[in-house]
Design an enzyme around this catalytic site. Structure first.
Site, short mmCIF file in Angstrom:
data_model
loop_
_atom_site.label_atom_id
_atom_site.label_comp_id
_atom_site.label_asym_id
_atom_site.label_seq_id
_atom_site.Cartn_x
_atom_site.Cartn_y
_atom_site.Cartn_z
CG LEU A 54 -1.76 -1.30 1.33
CD1 LEU A 54 -2.35 -1.46 2.71
CD2 LEU A 54 -2.86 -1.29 0.29
CG ASN A 79 -3.40 4.29 1.54
OD1 ASN A 79 -2.43 4.82 1.03
ND2 ASN A 79 -4.62 4.77 1.38
CB THR A 92 7.68 2.32 2.31
OG1 THR A 92 8.36 1.35 1.52
CG2 THR A 92 8.70 3.15 3.07
CE LYS A 129 11.75 1.31 0.23
NZ LYS A 129 10.41 0.85 -0.10
CE LYS A 188 4.83 6.61 1.38
NZ LYS A 188 5.25 5.22 1.70
#
Length: 329
Positions: free
Chosen positions: A96, A101, A127, A202, A277
């Site tokens: 997502l 989300n 992520t 990540k 983001k």
């Protein structure tokens, strides 16, 4: 942005005492039983296809029905919402765009946890903020399920070829069961520690990626303005100490490489909006841990500016085009 639904299997970092780990592991290592997949966007679509190629029956859903067509044609069963996926599969992968989300897909009115089966394994490859992963793990634990965060690196190309790198956080005793599925979609599956550590890895990777892409774009632009042929400059960089992934695998200059977004008007790939983001997540965690990240902060500002200037849906390597336009103002 593309698709916002994905399904996964939850692994909680050593704190799920009431979850039947033996049940989860035994079942998950059994024959190719159904796997749920929620979120069929640029990354989720090829990931689900690779599960199908490896013989796993896939039950999938996405908020955009048109995103389901390709996997449906390959044999996936399509359902209306995440709760229906959880009702039919006890191993679910989610992919997502953002933390909200993920929260909605897991805990919303039609979320996974509404119908999740006890012992289910939920793997989230989105992520997101590590704290949200921990929240979802705790919510899954209450339902007797196991949650793991397993964000990916490699981009759309690696997703298509099954060569992604998965950074996995969760209960170590469930890593083998998760790796069984993730190995169908990736060349590297690395255990990082408890829930949230996959996200931490990540976020660090993507901050470096953004810094590297901006540096590569600045360097290529400078060289071009100095009269160097871009292909020659890229060749020199890639045999020298300045070599990096952004220069030798994902070059941002149109015409230098084939099969990358810069050669397709920056369409496809990893969107600028998503990079902004991810850099925001890095900034938040840096602030919370009082970690100085001056270059990360500048990269975040640049990608936010790009979003405001019409680059939001272009690949993040379009920072080269952005810099070229800026120099003309």
């Amino acid at each position: 942005m593309a698709a916002v639904l994905r399904g996964s299997r939850y692994l909680v970092g050593g704190c799920c005492k009431h979850v039947d780990f033996a049940f989860v592991s035994t079942r998950s290592m059994a024959s190719k039983t159904q796997v749920g997949f929620i979120g069929l966007g640029n990354m989720g679509n090829p990931m689900a296809k690779n599960l199908l190629k490896h013989g796993y029956p896939v039950i999938a859903t996405d908020v955009f029905p048109e995103s389901c067509k390709e996997v449906q044609e390959l044999g996936a069963q399509i359902v209306d919402n995440p709760a229906e996926v959880a009702d039919k599969a006890d191993r679910i992968i989610t992919m997502l765009p953002s933390s909200p989300n993920v929260v909605d897909v897991y805990t919303g009115p039609n979320g996974i946890l509404k119908k999740v089966k006890k012992g289910s394994l939920l793997i989230d490859s989105s992520t997101i903020d590590p704290s949200v992963s921990k929240e979802m793990a705790a919510a899954a634990e209450k339902m007797g399920a196991v949650f793991m965060d397993a964000p990916v690196s490699g981009g759309v190309g690696a997703a298509s070829s099954g060569k992604l790198t998965f950074m996995v956080g969760g209960a170590e005793e469930e890593f083998t069961a998760a790796k069984e599925l993730l190995s169908c979609m990736g060349a590297n599956v690395v255990y990082c520690g408890q829930v949230g550590t996959g996200q931490a890895a990540k976020i660090c990777n993507n901050m470096l990626l953004a810094i590297g892409m901006i540096g590569t774009s600045e360097t290529m632009n400078l060289g071009i303005r100095l009269g160097l042929d871009p292909k020659l400059l890229a060749k020199i960089l890639n045999m020298s100490s300045g070599r990096c992934w952004s220069s030798d695998t994902y070059n941002p200059v149109p015409g230098v490489m084939e099969g990358v977004p810069s050669g397709n008007n920056y369409q496809g790939g990893f969107g600028t909006q998503l990079m902004a983001k991810d850099l925001g997540l890095a900034q938040n965690t840096a602030t919370n841990t009082k970690t100085p990240v001056p270059l990360g902060s500048l990269a975040h500002q640049i990608y936010r500016m790009m979003c405001a200037r019409g680059y939001a849906n272009k690949d993040f390597s379009s920072v080269f085009q952005f810099l070229r336009e800026e120099e003309g103002q």
